[in-house]
Enzyme design. Sequence first.
Site, short mmCIF file in Angstrom:
data_model
loop_
_atom_site.label_atom_id
_atom_site.label_comp_id
_atom_site.label_asym_id
_atom_site.label_seq_id
_atom_site.Cartn_x
_atom_site.Cartn_y
_atom_site.Cartn_z
CG ASP A 32 -2.02 1.00 1.16
OD1 ASP A 32 -1.71 2.23 1.13
OD2 ASP A 32 -3.19 0.61 1.15
CB ILE A 33 1.17 4.24 -2.18
CG1 ILE A 33 -0.27 4.72 -2.33
CG2 ILE A 33 1.60 3.42 -3.39
CD1 ILE A 33 -0.46 5.71 -3.46
CG ASN A 92 -12.18 -0.88 4.09
OD1 ASN A 92 -12.38 -1.35 5.20
ND2 ASN A 92 -11.09 -0.20 3.81
CD GLU A 100 -9.32 5.70 0.92
OE1 GLU A 100 -8.29 5.71 0.22
OE2 GLU A 100 -9.35 6.08 2.10
CB VAL A 101 -9.56 1.45 -5.07
CG1 VAL A 101 -9.45 0.92 -6.50
CG2 VAL A 101 -8.50 2.53 -4.82
CG HIS A 105 -8.70 -3.46 -2.21
ND1 HIS A 105 -9.75 -2.74 -2.77
CD2 HIS A 105 -8.24 -2.70 -1.18
CE1 HIS A 105 -9.89 -1.60 -2.10
NE2 HIS A 105 -8.99 -1.56 -1.13
CG HIS A 107 -6.78 -2.95 3.26
ND1 HIS A 107 -6.00 -1.86 2.96
CD2 HIS A 107 -8.00 -2.71 2.72
CE1 HIS A 107 -6.72 -0.99 2.27
NE2 HIS A 107 -7.94 -1.49 2.10
#
Length: 118
Positions: A32-33, A92, A100-101, A105, A107
């Site tokens: 993750d960035i 999420n 958010e995206v 996905h 985490h």
Amino acid sequence: MHDPDCLFCKIIAGQIPSSKVYEDEDMLVFKDIHPAAPVHLLMVPKLHIPSMAQVGAEQAPLLGRMLAKAPELAEANGCNPYPQGGFRLMINTGDEGGQEVHHLHIHLLGGPRPWKKG
């Protein structure tokens, strides 16, 4: 399926660079960035699924493989071993769920605590 406007689809296609830690025919895993923990990976299916709200029985094998891969990825990327160590998996879903995206996905978070709040 691929969404040409999806950030994660672009990362999967190699159009946007990432810090890849694992890839196979079904998933891409990268750092993750904006990490919320010392270890913060994103496990992304290559199939574009907008969120958990769109998951059906046909995706169960894919999600099962992703979950089964998590312990190996956690250990290989610096999470301390269970039971004193460990990691957290989080998905999420939707805007109110903090997504958010809009590409499903997982985490994977771990490492010494405390982690950032959020």
